[in-house]
Enzyme design. Structure first.
Site, PDB file in Angstrom:
ATOM      1  N   ASP A  36       9.363   6.928 -12.216  1.00  0.00           N
ATOM      2  CA  ASP A  36       8.552   6.076 -11.340  1.00  0.00           C
ATOM      3  C   ASP A  36       7.100   6.055 -11.775  1.00  0.00           C
ATOM      4  OD1 ASP A  36       9.793   6.847  -8.014  1.00  0.00           O
ATOM      5  OD2 ASP A  36      10.456   5.423  -9.526  1.00  0.00           O
ATOM      6  N   LYS A  72       7.569   1.753  -9.135  1.00  0.00           N
ATOM      7  CA  LYS A  72       7.365   1.102  -7.841  1.00  0.00           C
ATOM      8  C   LYS A  72       5.929   1.348  -7.441  1.00  0.00           C
ATOM      9  CE  LYS A  72      11.768   2.510  -5.898  1.00  0.00           C
ATOM     10  NZ  LYS A  72      12.338   3.184  -4.742  1.00  0.00           N
ATOM     11  N   MET A 114       2.210   5.151   2.124  1.00  0.00           N
ATOM     12  CA  MET A 114       2.349   3.724   1.795  1.00  0.00           C
ATOM     13  C   MET A 114       1.606   2.849   2.802  1.00  0.00           C
ATOM     14  SD  MET A 114       6.467   3.664   1.004  1.00  0.00           S
ATOM     15  CE  MET A 114       6.906   4.275   2.617  1.00  0.00           C
TER      16      MET A 114
HETATM   17  N1  SAH Z   1       8.471  10.678  -2.356  1.00  0.00           N
HETATM   18  C1  SAH Z   1       7.027  10.672  -2.317  1.00  0.00           C
HETATM   19  C2  SAH Z   1       6.476   9.554  -1.459  1.00  0.00           C
HETATM   20  C3  SAH Z   1       6.859   8.176  -1.922  1.00  0.00           C
HETATM   21  S1  SAH Z   1       6.068   6.922  -0.989  1.00  0.00           S
HETATM   22  C4  SAH Z   1       6.527  12.041  -1.847  1.00  0.00           C
HETATM   23  O1  SAH Z   1       7.316  12.854  -1.351  1.00  0.00           O
HETATM   24  O2  SAH Z   1       5.338  12.309  -2.010  1.00  0.00           O
HETATM   25  C5  SAH Z   1       4.609   6.649  -1.923  1.00  0.00           C
HETATM   26  C6  SAH Z   1       3.386   7.036  -1.117  1.00  0.00           C
HETATM   27  O3  SAH Z   1       3.132   8.435  -1.216  1.00  0.00           O
HETATM   28  C7  SAH Z   1       2.098   6.393  -1.577  1.00  0.00           C
HETATM   29  O4  SAH Z   1       1.954   5.083  -1.071  1.00  0.00           O
HETATM   30  C8  SAH Z   1       1.068   7.322  -0.987  1.00  0.00           C
HETATM   31  O5  SAH Z   1       0.888   7.089   0.395  1.00  0.00           O
HETATM   32  C9  SAH Z   1       1.750   8.667  -1.123  1.00  0.00           C
HETATM   33  N2  SAH Z   1       1.319   9.418  -2.314  1.00  0.00           N
HETATM   34  C10 SAH Z   1       2.090   9.830  -3.332  1.00  0.00           C
HETATM   35  N3  SAH Z   1       1.380  10.537  -4.229  1.00  0.00           N
HETATM   36  C11 SAH Z   1       0.114  10.581  -3.753  1.00  0.00           C
HETATM   37  C12 SAH Z   1      -1.109  11.159  -4.220  1.00  0.00           C
HETATM   38  N4  SAH Z   1      -1.167  11.857  -5.348  1.00  0.00           N
HETATM   39  N5  SAH Z   1      -2.225  11.008  -3.455  1.00  0.00           N
HETATM   40  C13 SAH Z   1      -2.190  10.312  -2.311  1.00  0.00           C
HETATM   41  N6  SAH Z   1      -1.070   9.736  -1.822  1.00  0.00           N
HETATM   42  C14 SAH Z   1       0.059   9.867  -2.528  1.00  0.00           C
END
Ligand code: SAH
Length: 246
Positions: free
Chosen positions: A34, A56, A170
């Site tokens: 991803d 994505k 998100m």
């Molecule tokens: N499976 C992932 C989340 C997927 S949804 C998890 O467990 O972290 C994707 C969302 O995660 C993004 O839109 C954002 O809100 C958040 N996100 C992921 N990595 C991030 C980061 N390094 N800093 C801030 N937000 C993050």
């Protein structure tokens, strides 16, 4: 017989990868990854490992989920060790469940390797504990992708009146609607709120504000970003550590 590993890549800091994820990445014949998975992780793969990008961004899929499912399946027919690498944890808004179900239906062996989710670790790197004695006894992780104005929303907005910490993933593009909605249900306009962008990485940016001014303060902040709403945000004054280290 091939095996697929639905693997969490952690939130960004490469050292937050689990040892199990690291092992399967070094063994992989193909890594299907991803946008959110730190690309440096791919350097750990063995020579000859193939890489397939199915990125994505903020819920906008560059490849529809059913096509991603099929890409994983087709690779499982060709390769022995298939790593499906996903940002954070595969089961926290990662659609790992859909991928697992698809593989199950097609008789492919798979394992889940949980990852450190951004929902907890990104606030932690911003010095914001998601629970704190006497401040927040629970936390919720909520999709911010759905507009709060949606009719028949599945999100229980009325339950958000308490001081539980709310973490929206998100949700950056919906920040104006989310903050307005929270004030509409009765949260004070000076209620603490933070937006954290690119958390756990060198580009981490943290904006702290209130429900009333967070939209203006967070303007132009890059994705990925998450929103933390709760009194725990104020603890950053004492607990900020990561920026001091950089
Ligand atoms: N499976 C992932 C989340 C997927 S949804 C998890 O467990 O972290 C994707 C969302 O995660 C993004 O839109 C954002 O809100 C958040 N996100 C992921 N990595 C991030 C980061 N390094 N800093 C801030 N937000 C993050």
């Amino acid at each position: 017989m091939s095996r697929v590993y639905l693997t969490g890549a952690g939130p960004g800091d490469i050292e937050l990868l689990t040892m199990k994820a690291h092992r399967v990445i070094t063994e992989a014949d193909v890594i299907i990854y991803d946008r959110l998975a730190n690309p440096e992780i791919l350097d750990m793969a063995k020579d000859g490992c193939e890489f397939v990008y199915v990125g994505k961004e903020d819920g906008r899929h560059t490849l529809p989920q059913d096509e991603i499912n099929d890409v994983i399946y087709q690779n499982a027919l060709k390769h022995k060790v298939v790593v499906r690498l996903k940002g954070g944890d595969p089961f926290v808004f990662g659609r790992g469940g859909e991928e697992g179900a698809y593989l199950h239906q097609h008789g492919v062996n798979y394992e889940i390797i949980p990852g450190i989710t951004s929902a907890i670790s990104v606030p932690a790197y911003a010095g914001i504990p998601v629970t704190h004695r006497g401040v927040a006894v629970s936390f919720r992780v909520v999709t911010g992708h759905e507009s709060p104005n949606k009719k028949e929303s599945q999100i229980p907005w009325e339950n958000f009146k308490t001081d539980d910490t709310i973490i929206f993933l998100m949700g950056l593009h919906n920040l104006p609607k989310i903050s307005t909605k929270l004030m509409e249900i009765g949260k004070p306009s000076d209620y603490p709120c933070a937006v954290i962008s690119r958390g756990t990485t060198k580009e981490q940016k943290v904006v702290v504000g209130t429900l009333a001014d967070i939209v203006q303060k967070a303007e132009g902040i890059p994705t990925p970003a998450l929103i933390v709403v709760g009194k725990v945000v104020s603890l950053r004054d004492q607990l900020q550590w990561f920026e001091n280290k950089l």
